[in-house]
Design an enzyme around this catalytic site. Structure first.
Site, PDB file in Angstrom:
ATOM      1  N   ASN A  33      -3.405   9.491   5.142  1.00 57.03           N
ATOM      2  CA  ASN A  33      -2.185   8.653   5.176  1.00 57.03           C
ATOM      3  C   ASN A  33      -2.766   7.454   5.584  1.00 57.03           C
ATOM      4  OD1 ASN A  33      -2.604   8.247   7.945  1.00 57.03           O
ATOM      5  ND2 ASN A  33      -1.298   9.808   8.811  1.00 57.03           N
ATOM      6  N   HIS A  63      -5.876  -5.680  -2.673  1.00 52.82           N
ATOM      7  CA  HIS A  63      -6.691  -5.877  -1.346  1.00 52.82           C
ATOM      8  C   HIS A  63      -6.964  -7.349  -0.901  1.00 52.82           C
ATOM      9  CE1 HIS A  63      -8.604  -1.510  -1.728  1.00 52.82           C
ATOM     10  NE2 HIS A  63      -7.247  -1.427  -1.322  1.00 52.82           N
ATOM     11  N   HIS A 105       0.732   4.455  -2.494  1.00 52.11           N
ATOM     12  CA  HIS A 105       0.419   5.942  -2.208  1.00 52.11           C
ATOM     13  C   HIS A 105       1.741   6.586  -2.644  1.00 52.11           C
ATOM     14  CE1 HIS A 105      -2.951   5.641   1.131  1.00 52.11           C
ATOM     15  NE2 HIS A 105      -3.072   5.139   0.116  1.00 52.11           N
ATOM     16  N   ARG A 154       0.913  -1.249   0.056  1.00 55.09           N
ATOM     17  CA  ARG A 154       0.022   0.023   0.021  1.00 55.09           C
ATOM     18  C   ARG A 154       0.794   1.242  -0.041  1.00 55.09           C
ATOM     19  NH1 ARG A 154      -3.662   2.288   4.257  1.00 55.09           N
ATOM     20  NH2 ARG A 154      -5.183   3.594   2.936  1.00 55.09           N
TER      21      ARG A 154
HETATM   22  C1  HEM Z   1      -8.765   1.560  -6.382  1.00 56.23           C
HETATM   23  C2  HEM Z   1      -8.668   2.469  -5.557  1.00 56.23           C
HETATM   24  C3  HEM Z   1      -8.353   2.142  -4.167  1.00 56.23           C
HETATM   25  C4  HEM Z   1      -9.176   2.813  -3.072  1.00 56.23           C
HETATM   26  C5  HEM Z   1     -10.210   3.528  -3.105  1.00 56.23           C
HETATM   27  C6  HEM Z   1      -8.567   2.027  -2.186  1.00 56.23           C
HETATM   28  C7  HEM Z   1      -8.675   2.236  -0.508  1.00 56.23           C
HETATM   29  C8  HEM Z   1      -8.229   1.704   0.480  1.00 56.23           C
HETATM   30  C9  HEM Z   1      -8.640   1.880   1.798  1.00 56.23           C
HETATM   31  C10 HEM Z   1      -9.662   2.851   2.305  1.00 56.23           C
HETATM   32  C11 HEM Z   1      -8.036   1.071   2.560  1.00 56.23           C
HETATM   33  C12 HEM Z   1      -8.234   1.018   3.985  1.00 56.23           C
HETATM   34  C13 HEM Z   1      -7.603   2.026   4.857  1.00 56.23           C
HETATM   35  C14 HEM Z   1      -8.121   1.896   6.211  1.00 56.23           C
HETATM   36  O1  HEM Z   1      -9.287   1.637   6.530  1.00 56.23           O
HETATM   37  O2  HEM Z   1      -7.060   1.900   7.073  1.00 56.23           O
HETATM   38  C15 HEM Z   1      -6.995   0.421   1.809  1.00 56.23           C
HETATM   39  C16 HEM Z   1      -6.195  -0.525   2.087  1.00 56.23           C
HETATM   40  C17 HEM Z   1      -5.430  -1.202   1.485  1.00 56.23           C
HETATM   41  N1  HEM Z   1      -4.918  -0.856   0.181  1.00 56.23           N
HETATM   42 FE1  HEM Z   1      -6.109   0.073  -1.230  1.00 56.23          FE
HETATM   43  N2  HEM Z   1      -7.305   1.344  -2.367  1.00 56.23           N
HETATM   44  C18 HEM Z   1      -7.165   1.492  -3.665  1.00 56.23           C
HETATM   45  C19 HEM Z   1      -6.195   0.871  -4.217  1.00 56.23           C
HETATM   46  C20 HEM Z   1      -5.269   0.099  -3.947  1.00 56.23           C
HETATM   47  C21 HEM Z   1      -3.876  -0.406  -4.781  1.00 56.23           C
HETATM   48  C22 HEM Z   1      -3.870   0.055  -6.266  1.00 56.23           C
HETATM   49  C23 HEM Z   1      -3.143  -1.035  -3.819  1.00 56.23           C
HETATM   50  C24 HEM Z   1      -1.735  -1.322  -4.158  1.00 56.23           C
HETATM   51  C25 HEM Z   1      -1.514  -1.786  -5.345  1.00 56.23           C
HETATM   52  C26 HEM Z   1      -3.740  -0.840  -2.703  1.00 56.23           C
HETATM   53  C27 HEM Z   1      -3.351  -1.739  -1.484  1.00 56.23           C
HETATM   54  C28 HEM Z   1      -3.914  -1.809  -0.170  1.00 56.23           C
HETATM   55  C29 HEM Z   1      -3.475  -2.660   0.673  1.00 56.23           C
HETATM   56  C30 HEM Z   1      -2.587  -3.752   0.729  1.00 56.23           C
HETATM   57  C31 HEM Z   1      -4.316  -2.061   1.768  1.00 56.23           C
HETATM   58  C32 HEM Z   1      -4.339  -2.894   3.068  1.00 56.23           C
HETATM   59  C33 HEM Z   1      -3.462  -2.092   4.254  1.00 56.23           C
HETATM   60  C34 HEM Z   1      -3.297  -2.786   5.552  1.00 56.23           C
HETATM   61  O3  HEM Z   1      -3.930  -3.800   5.709  1.00 56.23           O
HETATM   62  O4  HEM Z   1      -2.256  -2.065   6.141  1.00 56.23           O
HETATM   63  N3  HEM Z   1      -5.147  -0.465  -2.675  1.00 56.23           N
HETATM   64  N4  HEM Z   1      -7.156   0.892   0.562  1.00 56.23           N
HETATM   65  C1  LIG Z   2      -1.372   9.866  10.213  1.00 52.33           C
HETATM   66  O1  LIG Z   2      -2.297  11.206  10.195  1.00 52.33           O
HETATM   67  C2  LIG Z   2      -2.652  11.393  11.343  1.00 52.33           C
HETATM   68  C3  LIG Z   2      -3.343  12.773  11.426  1.00 52.33           C
HETATM   69  O2  LIG Z   2      -4.392  12.652  10.468  1.00 52.33           O
HETATM   70  C4  LIG Z   2      -1.585  11.410  12.560  1.00 52.33           C
HETATM   71  O3  LIG Z   2      -2.102  11.436  13.776  1.00 52.33           O
HETATM   72  C5  LIG Z   2      -0.822   9.938  12.467  1.00 52.33           C
HETATM   73  O4  LIG Z   2       0.418  10.085  13.252  1.00 52.33           O
HETATM   74  C6  LIG Z   2      -0.384   9.829  11.158  1.00 52.33           C
HETATM   75  N1  LIG Z   2       0.324   8.745  10.717  1.00 52.33           N
HETATM   76  C7  LIG Z   2       1.341   8.262  10.207  1.00 52.33           C
HETATM   77  C8  LIG Z   2       1.877   6.771  10.377  1.00 52.33           C
HETATM   78  O5  LIG Z   2       2.174   9.232  10.025  1.00 52.33           O
END
Ligand code: HEM
Ligand SMILES: *[C@@H]1O[C@H](CO)[C@@H](O)[C@H](O)[C@H]1NC(C)=O
Ligand SMILES: *[C@@H]1O[C@H](CO)[C@@H](O)[C@H](O)[C@H]1NC(C)=O
Length: 314
Positions: free
Chosen positions: A94, A191, A66, A62
């Site tokens: 973030n 995902h 980003h 992820r």
């Molecule tokens: C298609 C558009 C995408 C959207 C709207 C999106 C949005 C999100 C959101 C909202 C989360 C959860 C964040 C949270 O609630 O903490 C997430 C997690 C994640 N995203 Fe996406 N994402 C997208 C595309 C991608 C792409 C292209 C990748 C990598 C190639 C990716 C990799 C990941 C991974 C691996 C996680 C899990 C992170 C974790 O468990 O720490 N995502 N994404």
């Molecule tokens: C992500 O942003 C929040 C504020 O929106 C901050 O409190 C947090 O420390 C940030 N996390 C990292 C890993 O930088």
């Protein structure tokens, strides 16, 4: 003689890979002479980190996404805020990024081996590649030679796709960066790793999103009963890189609006079906799309820098 032949072989490889990549300037063997152990050091460090904490594979994949989607793949996601500048990583978007310490460990090992040579942007790209591999996903290599950027601003994170986006919005934002709808669906397959927090999907529960399976809606509500930061895995195998994410979408068990929309929208439904039925096809398309993503707006040349410390501009 043997040494000379080896040298000639290396030179040929470098020339060959240089030519095959055309204008971009990145190449597969970029560190062959300047830091020959770079790939190995990254791989070993990622392997060790994932043995301690397999959930970090998701974090690393992820973070690379980003990084690339904001200002290109230039390590901007790693920069810390200073008193004059609020960096990307302090955005609410973030989005709980994880794995910074793995990148720091890799950088430290590389600085010991070949100081000032391997960019933070390349480290992120290599670490994501290795995280996918160690989680059971496809093996692929990526070209290297990215330089690190000098801009990281909180307001740039507005350019990330939002979890409430529908398929047309996703197709549009990925299209603006040169990705097809198929690339976008394949990349969303990342995902297959990791979790989303309740705050990222709770808007689907009131009013109830009709594209959400009714049993699964109860699961999501139960997760949210533990608060906004409670975690919901995207599929039943959060640490395994497989195609179960796409099977979940076919059963209306997608977690985010931006996940489920890929199946409810006719334009992308067949792609989801094909990946749900054929994991090898997903792996192939995913690796191609990841290589493409890893080349987004890369900075090169002698003017751009290789950061000494991934947290700050030199
Ligand atoms: C298609 C558009 C995408 C959207 C709207 C999106 C949005 C999100 C959101 C909202 C989360 C959860 C964040 C949270 O609630 O903490 C997430 C997690 C994640 N995203 Fe996406 N994402 C997208 C595309 C991608 C792409 C292209 C990748 C990598 C190639 C990716 C990799 C990941 C991974 C691996 C996680 C899990 C992170 C974790 O468990 O720490 N995502 N994404
Ligand atoms: C992500 O942003 C929040 C504020 O929106 C901050 O409190 C947090 O420390 C940030 N996390 C990292 C890993 O930088
Ligand atoms: C997707 O969202 C945009 C912006 O909210 C909206 O204009 C469009 O009609 C939506 N498309 C579909 C197919 O729902």
């Amino acid at each position: 003689m043997a040494n000379l032949l080896t040298l000639l072989f290396y030179v040929e490889m470098i020339v060959a890979s240089g030519f095959s990549l055309g204008a971009s300037g990145l190449n597969m063997n970029y560190y062959l002479l300047s830091c020959p152990l770079a790939d190995l050091i990254v791989k070993n460090t990622v392997n060790r980190a994932l043995q301690n904490d397999p959930t970090l594979a998701a974090g690393l994949v992820r973070m690379h996404f980003h990084d690339c989607f904001i200002e290109g793949c230039d390590g901007s996601v790693l920069i810390d805020s200073t008193k004059d500048n609020t960096a990307e990583k302090d955005s609410p978007a973030n989005l709980s990024l994880r794995g910074y310490e793995v990148i720091d460990d890799i950088k430290e090992a590389l600085e010991n081996q070949c100081p000032g040579v391997v960019s933070c942007a390349d480290i992120l790209a290599m670490a994501a590649r290795d995280a996918v591999f160690f989680a059971g996903g496809p093996v692929y290599d990526i070209p290297k030679g990215r330089k690190d950027g000098t801009r990281s601003k909180i307001e740039d994170t507005i350019n990330l796709p939002a979890p409430i986006f529908n398929a047309s919005q996703l197709i549009k934002v990925f299209g603006q960066r040169g990705f097809s709808a198929k690339d976008m669906v394949a990349l969303s397959g990342a995902h297959t790793l990791g979790v989303a927090r309740c705050s990222s999907f709770k808007q689907r529960l009131t009013p109830l999103d009709p594209s959400l399976d009714s049993q699964f809606a109860k699961t999501l509500s139960k997760t949210c009963s533990a608060g906004d930061s409670a975690e919901q895995p995207f599929d039943s195998t959060r640490n395994d890189f497989d195609n179960l994410y796409f099977n979940a979408l076919v059963s209306n068990n997608g977690v985010l609006t931006s996940d489920q929309t890929l199946y409810t929208t006719p334009q992308t439904r067949n792609i989801v079906n094909s990946y749900a039925m054929n994991q090898a096809l997903f792996f192939l398309d995913f690796q191609q799309a990841m290589v493409k993503m890893s080349k987004l707006d890369v900075k090169e040349g002698s003017k751009a820098e290789v950061r000494k410390n991934c947290h700050k501009i030199n």
